[in-house]
Design an enzyme around this catalytic site. Structure first.
Site, PDB file in Angstrom:
ATOM      1  N   GLY A 162      35.199  36.227  41.770  1.00 34.37           N
ATOM      2  CA  GLY A 162      36.365  36.184  40.882  1.00 34.37           C
ATOM      3  C   GLY A 162      36.167  35.156  39.796  1.00 34.37           C
ATOM      4  N   LYS A 168      56.957  39.254  48.599  1.00 36.23           N
ATOM      5  CA  LYS A 168      55.975  39.657  47.592  1.00 36.23           C
ATOM      6  C   LYS A 168      56.553  40.822  46.809  1.00 36.23           C
ATOM      7  CE  LYS A 168      51.814  38.203  46.528  1.00 36.23           C
ATOM      8  NZ  LYS A 168      51.317  36.830  46.670  1.00 36.23           N
ATOM      9  N   GLY A 222      39.247  34.591  37.765  1.00 37.34           N
ATOM     10  CA  GLY A 222      40.605  34.593  37.241  1.00 37.34           C
ATOM     11  C   GLY A 222      41.215  33.221  37.454  1.00 37.34           C
ATOM     12  N   ASN A 223      42.523  33.194  37.616  1.00 38.76           N
ATOM     13  CA  ASN A 223      43.226  31.912  37.721  1.00 38.76           C
ATOM     14  C   ASN A 223      42.684  31.048  38.868  1.00 38.76           C
ATOM     15  OD1 ASN A 223      45.700  30.529  39.334  1.00 38.76           O
ATOM     16  ND2 ASN A 223      45.858  30.191  37.144  1.00 38.76           N
TER      17      ASN A 223
HETATM   18  P1  NAD Z   1      43.408  37.054  38.519  1.00 43.09           P
HETATM   19  O1  NAD Z   1      43.956  38.370  38.150  1.00 43.09           O
HETATM   20  O2  NAD Z   1      43.627  35.901  37.612  1.00 43.09           O
HETATM   21  O3  NAD Z   1      41.833  37.175  38.737  1.00 43.09           O
HETATM   22  C1  NAD Z   1      41.273  38.143  39.562  1.00 43.09           C
HETATM   23  C2  NAD Z   1      39.771  38.041  39.383  1.00 43.09           C
HETATM   24  O4  NAD Z   1      39.156  38.912  40.325  1.00 43.09           O
HETATM   25  C3  NAD Z   1      39.274  38.439  38.012  1.00 43.09           C
HETATM   26  O5  NAD Z   1      38.322  37.487  37.591  1.00 43.09           O
HETATM   27  C4  NAD Z   1      38.568  39.773  38.261  1.00 43.09           C
HETATM   28  O6  NAD Z   1      37.473  39.958  37.385  1.00 43.09           O
HETATM   29  C5  NAD Z   1      38.087  39.577  39.676  1.00 43.09           C
HETATM   30  N1  NAD Z   1      37.787  40.810  40.397  1.00 43.09           N
HETATM   31  C6  NAD Z   1      38.562  41.906  40.562  1.00 43.09           C
HETATM   32  N2  NAD Z   1      37.914  42.828  41.287  1.00 43.09           N
HETATM   33  C7  NAD Z   1      36.710  42.308  41.603  1.00 43.09           C
HETATM   34  C8  NAD Z   1      35.579  42.763  42.323  1.00 43.09           C
HETATM   35  N3  NAD Z   1      35.583  43.965  42.915  1.00 43.09           N
HETATM   36  N4  NAD Z   1      34.509  41.962  42.436  1.00 43.09           N
HETATM   37  C9  NAD Z   1      34.491  40.746  41.839  1.00 43.09           C
HETATM   38  N5  NAD Z   1      35.523  40.243  41.147  1.00 43.09           N
HETATM   39  C10 NAD Z   1      36.620  41.022  41.026  1.00 43.09           C
HETATM   40  O7  NAD Z   1      43.940  36.736  40.000  1.00 43.09           O
HETATM   41  P2  NAD Z   1      44.143  35.328  40.685  1.00 43.09           P
HETATM   42  O8  NAD Z   1      45.513  34.853  40.394  1.00 43.09           O
HETATM   43  O9  NAD Z   1      42.980  34.454  40.431  1.00 43.09           O
HETATM   44  O10 NAD Z   1      44.151  35.764  42.237  1.00 43.09           O
HETATM   45  C11 NAD Z   1      42.954  36.004  42.963  1.00 43.09           C
HETATM   46  C12 NAD Z   1      43.276  36.114  44.445  1.00 43.09           C
HETATM   47  O11 NAD Z   1      43.939  34.929  44.869  1.00 43.09           O
HETATM   48  C13 NAD Z   1      44.214  37.262  44.842  1.00 43.09           C
HETATM   49  O12 NAD Z   1      43.877  37.679  46.145  1.00 43.09           O
HETATM   50  C14 NAD Z   1      45.578  36.585  44.862  1.00 43.09           C
HETATM   51  O13 NAD Z   1      46.499  37.276  45.681  1.00 43.09           O
HETATM   52  C15 NAD Z   1      45.200  35.252  45.451  1.00 43.09           C
HETATM   53  N6  NAD Z   1      46.128  34.151  45.155  1.00 43.09           N
HETATM   54  C16 NAD Z   1      46.474  33.814  43.896  1.00 43.09           C
HETATM   55  C17 NAD Z   1      47.311  32.721  43.678  1.00 43.09           C
HETATM   56  C18 NAD Z   1      47.656  32.231  42.300  1.00 43.09           C
HETATM   57  O14 NAD Z   1      48.325  31.186  42.184  1.00 43.09           O
HETATM   58  N7  NAD Z   1      47.206  32.867  41.240  1.00 43.09           N
HETATM   59  C19 NAD Z   1      47.822  32.002  44.766  1.00 43.09           C
HETATM   60  C20 NAD Z   1      47.430  32.374  46.045  1.00 43.09           C
HETATM   61  C21 NAD Z   1      46.584  33.450  46.236  1.00 43.09           C
END
Ligand code: NAD
Length: 428
Positions: free
Chosen positions: A218, A106, A220-221
């Site tokens: 969340g 990471k 996000g993605n």
């Molecule tokens: P992202 O940055 O696209 O989205 C994060 C989201 O979390 C946003 O919508 C934000 O508004 C929300 N958020 C942040 N703080 C918050 C809170 N206190 N309460 C409610 N919502 C909150 O991130 P992502 O890529 O969607 O990743 C989200 C999680 O999934 C992380 O833990 C990441 O490590 C994990 N993850 C991501 C991937 C990937 O392919 N993107 C793969 C495996 C795991």
């Protein structure tokens, strides 16, 4: 108090518990409790106003016995070395449980990406690669996007690596843009995979998916694609979404009992995941505090935002109706909250199994880069569905065979696989 453990202490505590159950020998435990290699570096970046700002960056390689280390790069204001260590450790288990031939790593930068202009972001990405490129490569360690980083940023980093290396090396990083060495399906992959595991859990529990409800933390993605796939693949309804408001620096829950339209919500969400409250209100969304998603009367809860979202203090708020907790985020449940969940009838799909779709698709991207031949989206998602389904079934089989909690079963499958690779390579 483990609720106050930092993420790496949590990752170690989870590992220790299972190592004990498995009777793992001391040498294997010593190697796996800590990362193999850690890099911490300064990143001086010229800002648009001509000044130099120094950021801190990390890359941690937890284990590479099963293949090149693999894991995302996060740009986050609260990034710490211990967070990166924890996430690198979970990547080792994730790749092993998904049965893809990769190890765990990471990276991160302590920065709020929304505070940077596009050109400042590009310079920071290139600087990150300059600092660590000698320790990366398609056969060593392959980064990817994560919180706060995007496909475009991976494209810049790949370009920087290729320049330093003297040839085009698309396989050095995954999550690249389409047309720039990226794979079809990568953007949707993690959320899609989350829902494949929910589908399999529903089959195991003997419940039909149609009309089932979900609340998601969340937007996000991961969360956006989990919401879309939950509706489109399973015929379910997402009623609540909680996300961070970067202007007010507080989280809100957006609820619509007859079902959220994720595409509408996407259209009123900026690139950092902040929903336009006024437009949501105008569309009759109920707006509550950020924790409200957790106490909704739904069938499925999907924490898909941040680590430590479900704690000893909040776990009791989960409705008795909830059958499945699908951990889309990494480390969303503290150790104490997990102990409470073990005693309840909630079926937990642990993070490193549930969200393995992203890294599995990243692996597909690397394979396509190596072949220089690209699959269409339906081929990628079909392969992803197969991989996620068989990963879920392997963990479930272990859970049923040994009478284990799903998280412990996933650890058991993963640790046994890494241990086997270390033994085959003569490390222990
Ligand atoms: P992202 O940055 O696209 O989205 C994060 C989201 O979390 C946003 O919508 C934000 O508004 C929300 N958020 C942040 N703080 C918050 C809170 N206190 N309460 C409610 N919502 C909150 O991130 P992502 O890529 O969607 O990743 C989200 C999680 O999934 C992380 O833990 C990441 O490590 C994990 N993850 C991501 C991937 C990937 O392919 N993107 C793969 C495996 C795991």
């Amino acid at each position: 108090m483990a609720d106050e453990m930092n993420p790496f202490q949590l990752a170690q505590a989870q590992f220790d518990q299972v190592a004990e159950q498995m009777g793992l020998d001391d040498a294997v435990r010593s190697i796996l409790r800590w990362p193999l290699r850690e890099f911490r570096f300064q990143l001086p970046v010229r800002m648009d106003d001509g000044s130099i700002k120094v950021f801190f960056g990390f890359r941690v390689q937890h284990n590479d016995a099963r293949g090149p280390a693999k894991g995302g790069i996060r740009f986050a204001a609260n990034e710490t070395l211990d967070t990166v260590r924890a996430l690198a450790t979970w990547m080792t288990w994730k790749c092993a449980v998904a049965d893809i031939p990769l190890g765990g790593a990471k990276g991160g930068v302590v920065v709020d990406p929304s505070s940077l202009s596009t050109s400042e972001k590009e310079r920071l990405c290139r600087e990150w690669m300059d600092a660590v490129w000698k320790n990366l490569g398609p056969r060593n360690d392959v980064p990817a996007p994560d919180v706060g980083t995007t496909a475009q940023m991976m494209g810049w980093m790949m370009d920087e690596y290729s320049k330093l290396h003297g040839e085009y090396v698309p396989g050095v990083i995954t999550g690249k843009p389409l047309g720039g060495g990226g794979s079809e399906g990568r953007t949707a992959a993690t959320g899609f995979g989350v829902v494949v595991t929910i589908r399999e859990a529903m089959k195991h529990l003997g419940i039909s998916s149609v009309g089932r409800t979900a609340a998601i933390q969340g937007f996000g993605n991961v969360a956006q694609h989990a919401a879309l796939t939950f509706i489109e693949m399973l015929g379910g309804r997402v009623i609540s979404i909680s996300c961070w408001d970067r202007h007010e620096k507080v989280a809100y829950t957006y609820t619509k009992d007859d079902g959220i339209d994720p595409r509408f919500l996407q259209s009123i969400t900026d690139q950092y995941g902040t929903v336009d409250k006024a437009q949501a209100q105008a569309a009759h969304y109920l707006i509550e505090d950020g924790n409200a998603w957790l106490s909704k009367d739904v069938d499925v809860l999907i924490p898909a935002a941040v680590e430590g979202a479900i704690t000893e203090a909040t776990v009791g708020r989960i409705s008795p109706r909830v059958r499945i907790l699908a951990e889309g985020a990494n480390g969303p449940t503290t150790l104490e909250a997990d102990a409470v969940l073990k005693g309840r009838s909630i079926f937990v799909i642990p993070d490193f199994l549930c969200n393995a779709g992203g890294v599995t698709c990243s692996y597909f991207e690397q394979v396509q880069n190596d072949m220089n031949y690209y699959w269409d989206e339906s081929e990628v998602l079909t392969k992803l569905d197969q991989k996620m389904t068989s990963a879920f079934r392997a963990v479930l089989a272990m859970a049923l065979e040994k009478g284990l909690y799903m998280r412990d079963a996933a650890y058991w499958v993963a640790i046994a696989s890494v241990e086997k690779a270390m033994r085959l390579r003569g490390w222990v």
